[in-house]
Write a protein that holds these residues in place. Structure first.
Motif, PDB file in Angstrom:
ATOM      1  N   GLY A  41       0.824  -1.211   0.000  1.00 33.77           N
ATOM      2  CA  GLY A  41       0.000   0.000   0.000  1.00 33.77           C
ATOM      3  C   GLY A  41       0.852   1.251   0.000  1.00 33.77           C
ATOM      4  O   GLY A  41       0.581   2.196  -0.749  1.00 33.77           O
ATOM      5  N   LEU A  42       1.896   1.259   0.822  1.00 33.01           N
ATOM      6  CA  LEU A  42       2.806   2.402   0.853  1.00 33.01           C
ATOM      7  C   LEU A  42       3.534   2.541  -0.485  1.00 33.01           C
ATOM      8  O   LEU A  42       3.681   3.645  -1.017  1.00 33.01           O
ATOM      9  N   ALA A  43       3.966   1.419  -1.043  1.00 28.60           N
ATOM     10  CA  ALA A  43       4.642   1.447  -2.339  1.00 28.60           C
ATOM     11  C   ALA A  43       3.697   1.950  -3.432  1.00 28.60           C
ATOM     12  O   ALA A  43       4.117   2.670  -4.342  1.00 28.60           O
ATOM     13  N   SER A  44       2.427   1.596  -3.334  1.00 27.61           N
ATOM     14  CA  SER A  44       1.441   2.069  -4.311  1.00 27.61           C
ATOM     15  C   SER A  44       1.247   3.580  -4.205  1.00 27.61           C
ATOM     16  O   SER A  44       1.054   4.254  -5.223  1.00 27.61           O
ATOM     17  N   VAL A  45       1.297   4.103  -3.006  1.00 29.74           N
ATOM     18  CA  VAL A  45       1.192   5.559  -2.814  1.00 29.74           C
ATOM     19  C   VAL A  45       2.375   6.252  -3.485  1.00 29.74           C
ATOM     20  O   VAL A  45       2.201   7.253  -4.191  1.00 29.74           O
ATOM     21  N   PHE A  46       3.587   5.717  -3.295  1.00 32.68           N
ATOM     22  CA  PHE A  46       4.762   6.299  -3.952  1.00 32.68           C
ATOM     23  C   PHE A  46       4.614   6.266  -5.468  1.00 32.68           C
ATOM     24  O   PHE A  46       4.925   7.243  -6.157  1.00 32.68           O
TER      25      PHE A  46
END
Length: 123
Positions: free
Chosen positions: A51-56
């Motif tokens: 999820g964090l990687a998707s935000v980036f």
């Protein structure tokens, strides 16, 4: 109402700093999500990282789109857009279907193992 012109101006004025932060964040966090799937870590842990990687990745795509809005069409914009799109796609794969990613990684690992030992045929 929210004024997007300030956000666009910020994106253009700080492009090098934004890209310097987002490119490694995209690559490292997406790679970490893949490793967590490969190690069969708990789903909640995989989802948090992915999820964090998707935000980036989404921030990278949006940043590049701000350049397209003003008509900047250059090789770096396409490279960064591709990087963001590939990272976003991989992270969606990690979230939506980790079993198939795990199978793919196992097959890839076996193929690379046979290439390393020299037992693979070229046909």
């Amino acid at each position: 109402m929210f004024d997007f012109s300030n956000l666009l101006e910020f994106s253009h004025n700080h492009c090098i700093a934004i890209c310097a932060a987002l490119v490694p964040a995209n690559v490292l966090s997406t790679f970490y999500a893949i490793v967590l799937v490969w190690l069969q870590r708990p789903v909640s842990q995989v989802w948090q990282v992915s999820g964090l990687a998707s935000v980036f990745a989404l921030l990278m795509v949006l940043h590049v789109l701000t350049w397209f809005i003003i008509g900047v069409v250059m090789v770096p914009t396409f490279v960064l857009l591709s990087l963001g799109g590939v990272c976003l796609s991989i992270n969606l794969w990690v979230i939506l279907h980790p079993q198939s990613l795990r199978r793919f990684l196992d097959i890839l690992g076996r193929r690379l193992g046979t290439l390393r030992t020299g037992t693979a045929s070229l046909s």
